[in-house]
Structure formats: C-alpha cells, structure tokens
Design a protein around this motif. Structure first.
Motif, PDB file in Angstrom:
ATOM      1  N   GLY A 196       0.704  -1.249  -0.164  1.00  0.00           N
ATOM      2  CA  GLY A 196       0.144  -0.336  -0.074  1.00  0.00           C
ATOM      3  C   GLY A 196       0.834   0.990  -0.046  1.00  0.00           C
ATOM      4  N   ARG A 197       1.980   1.202  -0.467  1.00  0.00           N
ATOM      5  CA  ARG A 197       3.134   2.544  -0.875  1.00  0.00           C
ATOM      6  C   ARG A 197       2.179   2.724  -1.969  1.00  0.00           C
ATOM      7  NH1 ARG A 197       8.188   0.987  -0.755  1.00  0.00           N
ATOM      8  NH2 ARG A 197       7.564  -1.785  -0.334  1.00  0.00           N
ATOM      9  N   PRO A 198       3.444   4.032  -1.751  1.00  0.00           N
ATOM     10  CA  PRO A 198       3.345   4.798  -3.604  1.00  0.00           C
ATOM     11  C   PRO A 198       3.984   4.545  -3.876  1.00  0.00           C
ATOM     12  CG  PRO A 198       3.690   6.349  -1.878  1.00  0.00           C
ATOM     13  CD  PRO A 198       3.618   5.206  -0.738  1.00  0.00           C
ATOM     14  N   LEU A 199       3.226   3.990  -5.582  1.00  0.00           N
ATOM     15  CA  LEU A 199       4.518   3.112  -6.276  1.00  0.00           C
ATOM     16  C   LEU A 199       5.221   4.089  -6.752  1.00  0.00           C
ATOM     17  CD1 LEU A 199       1.210   1.963  -8.836  1.00  0.00           C
ATOM     18  CD2 LEU A 199       2.478   0.935  -6.708  1.00  0.00           C
ATOM     19  N   PRO A 200       6.640   3.183  -7.111  1.00  0.00           N
ATOM     20  CA  PRO A 200       7.150   4.429  -7.672  1.00  0.00           C
ATOM     21  C   PRO A 200       7.584   4.990  -8.985  1.00  0.00           C
ATOM     22  CG  PRO A 200       8.607   1.936  -7.972  1.00  0.00           C
ATOM     23  CD  PRO A 200       7.274   1.749  -7.668  1.00  0.00           C
ATOM     24  N   VAL A 201       7.956   5.634  -9.653  1.00  0.00           N
ATOM     25  CA  VAL A 201       7.713   6.353 -10.532  1.00  0.00           C
ATOM     26  C   VAL A 201       9.098   6.562 -11.351  1.00  0.00           C
ATOM     27  CG1 VAL A 201       7.261   7.967 -12.293  1.00  0.00           C
ATOM     28  CG2 VAL A 201       5.669   7.417  -9.810  1.00  0.00           C
ATOM     29  N   LEU A 202       9.600   5.743 -12.224  1.00  0.00           N
ATOM     30  CA  LEU A 202      10.753   6.011 -13.186  1.00  0.00           C
ATOM     31  C   LEU A 202      10.759   7.745 -13.921  1.00  0.00           C
ATOM     32  CD1 LEU A 202      10.861   2.605 -14.397  1.00  0.00           C
ATOM     33  CD2 LEU A 202      12.130   3.469 -13.473  1.00  0.00           C
ATOM     34  N   PRO A 203      12.326   8.124 -13.519  1.00  0.00           N
ATOM     35  CA  PRO A 203      12.502   9.571 -14.161  1.00  0.00           C
ATOM     36  C   PRO A 203      11.838  10.047 -15.365  1.00  0.00           C
ATOM     37  CG  PRO A 203      14.889   8.497 -14.122  1.00  0.00           C
ATOM     38  CD  PRO A 203      13.493   7.711 -12.801  1.00  0.00           C
ATOM     39  N   ALA A 204      11.102  10.435 -16.006  1.00  0.00           N
ATOM     40  CA  ALA A 204      11.379  10.904 -17.094  1.00  0.00           C
ATOM     41  C   ALA A 204      12.137  10.794 -18.372  1.00  0.00           C
ATOM     42  CB  ALA A 204      10.313  12.397 -17.437  1.00  0.00           C
TER      43      ALA A 204
END
Lengths: 617, 364
Positions: free
Chosen positions: A587-595
């Motif tokens: 339930g943690r925020p999902l990781p986002v890859l750098p644009a």
C-alpha cells in the motif's frame, strides 16, 4: 363486349390477388422490411484488481446497400467525394463484393470520423445517397496501448474460418493473443432488428428487435501496475526485448510484454494496408511476440540447470571446488571465462561460481555431468518445452541432446562431448523463449513444481464472476534440500552479495536472481553481411529473478535484446518491477521512473528512424 | 333552359355511382398522401374542391340542351385548338412535359378538355349526316381528331393524345363506318408502328414498351413500376391490408400512387373485395351511359354520349390493366378516382352531357 372486358379484368385481379397472393405478399415484405444485424460487443477484459484493460467504443461504419441503387457508378463517385476517399479504392472494395447478394451492405469505411458521418447523413436526407447506410458498431478499444502481444487484436474472420463453420462472414474475431485464445468466450451473440423502410431506404419504424448479447467478461491474472512497471522499465531503458513475470506459487502471469510493440487499436477498426505493410516490413518485427515466439541463448542464466543436474544426479556436491585461471582447455580447445580482463576467479565453489558467473567452473561440472543429464534436468525445470501458456502460437525452445542432434542433422551425426562445454554456460545450440525462462526460475523458486503459466483468472457471463481453476502443474520434482539451499543462496548472493546482479538489489526484500549475457551468434553471419555495425551484434542481456528468497511471491525473466550485460540492462528493469510489486502489496505509493532516462540504448536512435520511417507512409 | 320537369328525368342512379367512385378516389388519395409530417397532406382537399367545381361544370352542362353545345362545337373546337397551341409555347413545364396553364389556384390541363371538344365536334359532324359516312367524311373526322391529337402528343402527353382515337373510332363506327374501313385503319396503324417507333417515339416511351414485354430486363428502371404494381396488387389479397395499412403505396415503392396508380392502392388496401366494388361501379356507370346513348332521341345525342363514353371507357380499362402491371406504364389517369383537377372537372362535365342527353330524351 364491355362486360366481357370487365370480367377479364376481374379475373386478372383474382389471379393476382388471390391465386398468387402468397408470392406477392412475400415480395412486398422483402420490399419494405429489412433485417439489420446488431453487432454484439465483445467482452470487456479486466486485470486481477478490476482495472479495465480492454473495452469497447462506438464507431461508425459507412456501407453501400446496392438493393435500391439506380446508378452504382454515381453512388461510388459521390460517396468517394463526400468521404474524401480515393474513388478507385472505393470501386475496388465494391468490386470485391460484387457477387454478394445486393441486400448485403458493402462496408466502405469502417471507422468513419464524425465529419464523414455528418457529410453522408446530410446527403442521405437530400435523397442524394439513399443507398448508403451509416451503422453504429461496437469496436474494440485498448485504452492504453499496453501489452499488445498479450491482448492481441481482432479482425474480420478469414474465409477459411467461415468455411469451417466456426463463424459467419463479416464476424469480428480474435486474431492473436487473448482475443484469439478466448475468442469463444469474448464473442457475444449478434442480435437483429427488423425495420420498415420506405422506397428510398429510410427506416420508418422498428418491427421487432432481438438485442445482441455482450460477450463474456474476462478477468486476467495480469496486474495492471506490474504490467505498467515492466513496460515503463523497457521504455526507460530504450531497449527492445521481452519479459514475463509470474506468481511462482501457481503460475499466474502478472505481467507480460514484448518490445517493440504496435497499437492494437489500429486493427480494431480494420487496419489499412500501409500500416500493415509497415508493421510486417519492419526489421525489428514488432508483430513478433518475443516472449513466446523469440528463441534466444540463455547464457549464464542456464547455469542453475547444470548445477541442479550435478547435485541431483550426485555428480558433485555444492562444495565441489574448481580453480579458475581465466580460461580452460577441453578436448584440445581453449574456452574463455566470463571476465573481460582475462583474469580468473581463483578457486570457487558452486555458490561463488554462480555469484560471479564463473564459466570455467561450469565447463568443468557440465563436462562431468554430461549432456543427457543436463537435458533431463533443464527439461524438469521447464526449459526446452512449450510452457502451455494460454496464448496462441507459442514456440518450443531447445535444450540440445544427442537424440535431437541425430534427428536434425542430415547425416545423423552423433553428439561430441566438446559441444557439452558450450551448453554448460547456456551457449551453443541452447535457445529458449523468455516465457520458459520465467517458468524455469519459478520452478527453482518454489522448489520444483513446474506450473503452467496462465492468464485467465475468472469469467463473468453476466451472472457474476466465476473463478477459472489454474491448470494443473506440468511436473513436480522434489529437489533435494541441499540443491534448493545452494540455488537460493547463490542467486541471493548474485543480487545481494558481490555478484553480477546488484542492479536489482532492494534492501529488505531478498531479491534473488541470475544475470545472463549471451552472444548473438546466430545473427553474426547474416547481419555483418548486410554491413551492420558491431552494436547490432551486441550480446543479449538476461535477468531471471524471484523474491523474496525464502517465501517467493514473484518470479520472472527479463530479456533485453542487444542489451549487453544482463546485470546492467535487464536487472534495473526487474528492480523497478519488484519495487512496484512490493509497494502495491504494502500500500505504498508506486515508484515512478524518471521521465528522462539516465541513459539510453545507443542503438535506438538508428532503430527508431527505421521504425518510424515506414509507419508514416 | 332548364325546366322543372326535366329534374325528374335526371339519371340519379348514374350520378350516384359516379359520386361513389369520386368518394373512393378521395379516400384513397387521403390514405396515400395524408401525413401530418408531409407538406402534401392537403391533396385530398384539393381533390374535393375539384369535385365541387366538376359538379358545377356538370350542372352547367345540364342547364342547356346538348344541341346548344353541339351547335357551338366548332367554336369550342377552335378555342380548344388555340389553347393547345398556347400551351405548346407558353405552358408550364412539369416533369419534363409542357402540359399545363398555370391559373391562380391550380394548373389547368387543356388536353383533358380536348376529349369533350372532340366528342362534341364529331357528334355534330356525323350527327348531321345520314347514311354511312363516305371516305371524305371519314377523312375529315379523322383530321378533326388528328389535329388536337398531334398537338397533345407534342407536349408530350402520348397517353392523353391516344385517348382521342377511341372517341373518333366509336363515333365513326356508330355513324356506320364499315368494319372493313376499321380493318384498313388498323392495318395502317400496324404499318405505321415501325415508322412511329423509329421517328415518333421518345426514348422513354420506347423503353416503357420494351420493358413491358419483359419487365425483369430492367428491374431498377422502367420495369420497376410495373413489377411494383404487380406486387402492390398481389400483396393486397382477398380483403386487403386495411385503410392506410398498405406498404407499397404508403412507403412509396409505387410511384405516383395517388395519381396513375390509385387503383393499385385500392387493390392493396381494400383487397379483391374493394376491386370488385370499384369494377362493378365502373361497369354500372358505363352500361348506364350506354343506355343513355340508346335512349337518345336523336343520332346527335347518341353520338355525343358514345364519344364521351369512349375515352372514359378506354381510360378506365387501360388504367386498371396498367394498375395490375398488365399493360405498359403510361401517364394515363383513372377517371373519377385519380388525383387531378382538370381530369375530374372534364370527366364530370362529360357526364353532365351524358345525363343531359338522357334527361332530354323526351323534349324536342
């Protein structure tokens, strides 16, 4: 005389109205009644959490019904002008269907724009195009153009399938992927509507209607977020390749991708010839599903199979040690180890040999085990056979054996022991599909059960979701505890120790895995002849993994085409997938890859140009 | 002038039958055209006005002795020719033909009145001669018929023009023209047919005739109407589909359903039963009018009745045959039922003359 004349008239009317009444009544009905097909929408596809993956939208098709056409040429000319289409193209379409019954609409434009629909409708009201009909039909929509190879695409049924009696002409059926495998579930039942039309074909009122039945809804084992993470990972890396992510405890496919991809929406409303041509002519083969149809040397990821065979067959123990000077000579030929500087690994046991991917160790052990036992255990772990995934056209990988060589060579050559040396490090004739590599690492993760990867989780035919039981395991062997202990220790150390897979390390999650870097031998001759640069021949990168080590929840194989070292290109993609999987689970925020990706595949610039070129034609 | 006792000699039965047919016509026109969403929904009303005007014309015809009209027939004939010439140059063009003179409330179609004019002038011409007509008299009578026929055919309105022929043939036959002469005339027609085919007919007229011989060769074009007419009639069955329930006429598969094909609509919506009623009424009207010709006190009267009746009968028989798809499609209306003001007024005026002859059979 007058009386006679009138009697003749009366008799004539009697003949027409009473004697031949049935015939004329039918003709009158054919005149003013039309049966229109009501297309059934295909079933909607959801991911395992209820996220919509494939849905339907309304599209407008424009067709000519020749039944009341007075001047077909005029209609074609006018329609082409109104739709801004090439007249000869429209004529070709009409000619192709010329021999069909005249009441059968000939579809000219499948996915008309609103402007085109408006233009035709206006002309129809003026009675200028009374023989042109606009129909609203449900059309497949793939909201995010993800997992194109997984979902597949739909298209008009082929003449051969019509002949088989499976479908009727004009049906839209799945042509590949899930759409094809589960076509029978997804296809609804078309309805029909009987309407009264006037002499210019305008609908006056509906007589009766048999509403279409929507196709069954499918829930897949796919996890939307994991799927997205895989695709983001590839996009970020800039490489082509494939990945299959499984639940090692039952074979659920959590994510499935093949890059480069295509837009299945282009097929949904009938693909135009130019797009199709550019897709089929593309050297990067976007239509090929690399995950189940591509066969690649597994490289060092194969070493666990050799290690398993060695221990299970009692040839060596995990503590068996080999001295690695950087190369070794077998049968009069020198074989290199994996380090580029030519130095050796020194004295290594099996764990360390896997951790550092020492070739000399596995040359030695493989030579001791022999090809037959390597083949036996690789097969038990899921390699060299079809996995049985519920997707069409899976190809079989190859783990060579003496029987295979005898059967496939013209002179029935026998196996040379020297060939075993290359096989021991996943080179030579070994070529495997990414999906079988995912099954392989899952089997290692769960201790020996070879599950059948599957995508269908549940079906809803309108009366609620009914779970679909997972297919039975293909085989199950009880690996010795020491085998398992060794494999899990070694793969853990690859990522968390001093090994080659550090790129996938996530503290606290005990990611275990194995990198692979496979030479692109088969491509060498052909490609260099075409004057390609060395980079086209760069090694393929692999990373197979599972996590956490002691209670595996996720396993998978990431294959990066020409990615060079698997630890550098494939492991980071796996890491992003794992981070996403665990973040979602907790339930943690999902990781986002750098644009902006930190690095890009140096090949991709050239490749992107060739890929984009034909697409714009 | 009209005397009170003449009132009792009016053939009320004939008048009733005529009005019954008019009523059926109005009802059928209403059935095919009345539609609140369409602009043409007032057609049945127009037809009603035409019927009242026609009854007025009929009353006018009854007021004077028919001999008054035949005496003035040369004037009527010349006026008629003048009007037809006028139409040729200044008439209103509709649907590719110059047939109408636009008046304030409706378009007058002079060719409809030509039938009366020719009937009057021929009755007068032959009525004054006794004995079988000589060749010269036949020739003059033929010429009197041919001039308006030619003018009307040039409009072009071949249907209405041809209707003048039975007028001449009927009157001349009654006047004693020998069957042999009739045979010669028919032979001439047969011989003239290829010439007419080559030079006289327009292309659309040719296709109409050739498609009649084989309607299916051109199911979408000229044969369409014929096939649709047969479907319309045949699908009506014994009792019909019901008022406003027809599909062929209502949905416009049959063109000009309120006009040339009104009888097909009747057959579709009222079935064979309706057809028998209408056929019976027409037969009654014709036989009753023939009786008037027989009873007429002088040759003039019977010639006049027969002249009027000849075009009427020809049109009725031809139109009904065509309505069943059994004759080539021609722009011939069904007298008393089809939509059309000029036709209605002229026909009722013609029946005025018929009633006139019968009514005055006892007067001198």
């Amino acid at each position: 005389m007058i009386v006679v004349l009138f009697s003749v008239l009366a008799v004539s009317f009697w003949v027409l109205q009473v004697v031949q009444h049935a015939k004329f009544e039918e003709m009158a009905e054919n005149n003013h009644q039309r049966t229109l097909a009501l297309r059934a929408p295909r079933g909607i596809i959801f991911d395992r959490t209820g996220h919509v993956l494939v849905e339907n939208r309304h599209s407008y098709s424009i067709s000519i019904v020749r039944e009341h056409t007075k001047d077909l040429n005029r209609t074609i000319r006018l329609l082409a002008a109104v739709l801004r289409l090439d007249e000869s193209g429209v004529r070709d379409i009409v000619n192709r269907h010329r021999r069909e019954p005249t009441y059968q609409p000939i579809m000219i434009l499948q996915d008309a724009s609103l402007a085109q629909v408006a233009a035709v409708t206006a002309r129809r009201l003026d009675f200028e195009l009374p023989d042109v009909v606009v129909e609203q039909i449900p059309t497949r929509r793939y909201p995010e153009t993800m997992a194109a190879h997984l979902f597949g695409y739909v298209g008009e049924v082929s003449d051969r399938d019509v002949a088989d009696g499976e479908s009727k002409s004009g049906d839209i059926v799945g042509q590949s992927g899930i759409e094809k495998t589960y076509n029978n579930l997804l296809m609804g039942e078309d309805g029909a509507k009987r309407v009264v039309v006037n002499s210019v074909g305008r609908e006056i009122r509906t007589l009766d209607e048999d509403p279409p039945a929507e196709g069954k809804r499918l829930q897949l084992t796919i996890d939307y977020d994991v799927q997205k993470a895989v695709q983001d990972g590839f996009k970020n890396s800039g490489y082509n390749g494939a990945a299959v992510i499984l639940d090692p405890n039952n074979g659920d496919v959590l994510a499935f991708t093949s890059v480069p991809s295509y837009d299945p929406n282009a097929f949904a409303a009938g693909i135009d010839r130019a797009t199709w041509k550019s897709l089929t002519a593309d050297e990067l083969l976007p239509l090929q599903d690399r995950a189940i149809q591509g066969r690649y040397s597994p490289g060092s990821t194969f070493k666990m199979a050799v290690a398993t065979a060695a221990i299970e067959e009692g040839v060596v123990t995990p503590d068996f040690k080999v001295y690695c000077p950087g190369h070794a000579v077998f049968f009069g030929r020198s074989f290199q180890c994996s380090l580029s500087n030519g130095r050796g690994h020194g004295t290594v046991d099996m764990r360390t040999a896997i951790e550092h991917s020492c070739n000399v160790y596995f040359y030695t052990v493989g030579n001791m085990v022999g090809i037959d036992k390597i083949h036996k255990w690789a097969t038990l772990l899921g390699l060299g056979e079809k996995t049985g995934i519920d997707l069409p056209n899976e190809v079989q990988g190859l783990v060579p054996s003496p029987e295979w060589k005898k059967a496939t060579t013209k002179t029935h050559e026998k196996w040379y022991a020297g060939e075993t040396i290359s096989v021991s490090i996943g080179q030579g004739a070994v070529s495997l599909t990414p999906v079988s590599m995912a099954v392989y690492i899952s089997t290692i993760a769960n201790g020996g059960t070879r599950y059948t990867p599957h995508l269908l989780k549940a079906v809803d035919d309108g009366s609620g979701w009914k779970p679909v039981p997972a297919p039975a395991a293909r085989s199950s062997v009880q690996l010795k505890p020491e085998t398992l202990q060794m494999l899990h220790d070694a793969t853990w150390r690859v990522v968390n120790g001093n090994g080659t897979g550090g790129g996938a390390r996530i503290p606290g999650y005990d990611v275990s895995g194995k990198t692979g870097t496979a030479q692109v031998i088969s491509l060498e001759g052909a490609k260099s002849a075409k004057g390609k640069t060395e980079k086209d021949l760069r090694d393929n990168g692999w990373f197979v993994f599972f996590a956490p080590r002691d209670n595996p929840q996720i396993a998978g194989a990431v294959f990066v085409e020409h990615g060079g070292h698997g630890g550098v290109t494939a492991a980071p993609i796996a890491k992003h997938v794992l981070q996403t999987f665990f973040a979602k689970r907790e339930g943690r925020p999902l990781p986002v890859l750098p644009a902006n990706p930190p690095y890009r595949n140096p090949l991709m610039k050239a490749a992107a140009v060739t890929a984009a070129g034909p697409n714009q034609n | 002038m009209f005397e009170r006792r003449l009132y009792h000699h009016v053939d009320w039965a004939l008048l009733a039958a005529v009005l019954a047919l008019c009523t059926i016509g109005v009802v059928m026109i209403y059935s095919t055209t009345a539609d609140p969403t369409r602009a043409s929904s007032h057609m049945h009303l127009t037809q009603l006005y035409a019927i009242f005007l026609g009854l007025g014309a009929m009353a006018l015809m009854l007021m004077f002795d028919y001999r008054t009209f035949t005496d003035k027939s040369h004037i009527i004939y010349i006026v008629l020719l003048a009007v037809l010439v006028y139409v040729m140059f200044f008439g209103k063009v509709q649907m590719g033909a110059r047939r109408w003179i636009p008046l304030r409330f409706f378009n007058l179609q002079p060719s409809e009145f030509a039938k009366l004019g020719v009937a009057l002038v021929l009755a007068k011409f032959y009525g004054e001669n006794r004995g079988a007509p000589a060749w010269a008299e036949l020739g003059i009578g033929g010429l009197l018929t041919a001039i308006p026929l030619f003018l009307i055919a040039r409009e072009p309105d071949l249907g209405t023009a041809v209707v003048l022929l039975p007028v001449f043939l009927a009157v001349a036959y009654l006047a004693g023209m020998r069957m042999r002469v009739l045979g010669v005339l028919c032979l001439c027609l047969v011989l003239a047919a290829p010439v007419a085919w080559r030079f006289g007919l327009k292309d659309y007229q040719k296709t109409r005739i050739s498609t009649f011989l084989d309607p299916s060769q051109d199911a979408k074009g000229a044969g369409y109407q014929q096939i649709q007419a047969r479907i319309t009639v045949g699908s009506g069955g014994l009792s019909g589909k019901g008022f406003k329930q027809g599909t062929q006429g209502q949905l416009r598969f049959l063109p000009v359903a309120h006009n040339d094909f009104i009888f097909s609509v009747l057959a579709e919506e009222q079935g064979f039963a309706g057809v028998l009623v209408a056929l019976g009424l027409y037969l009654f009207v014709i036989l009753r009018a023939l009786e008037a010709a027989r009873l007429a006190k002088d040759r003039l009267g019977s010639y006049l009745v027969l002249g009027v009746l000849a075009s009427f009968t020809f049109q009725v028989v031809y139109n009904i045959t065509m309505s069943a798809g059994l004759a080539p499609v021609k722009g011939l209306t069904l007298p008393l039922m089809s939509y059309g003001g000029s036709s209605m007024i002229a026909t009722l005026a013609g029946f005025g003359l018929v009633l006139n002859v019968r009514m005055r059979r006892f007067t001198n």
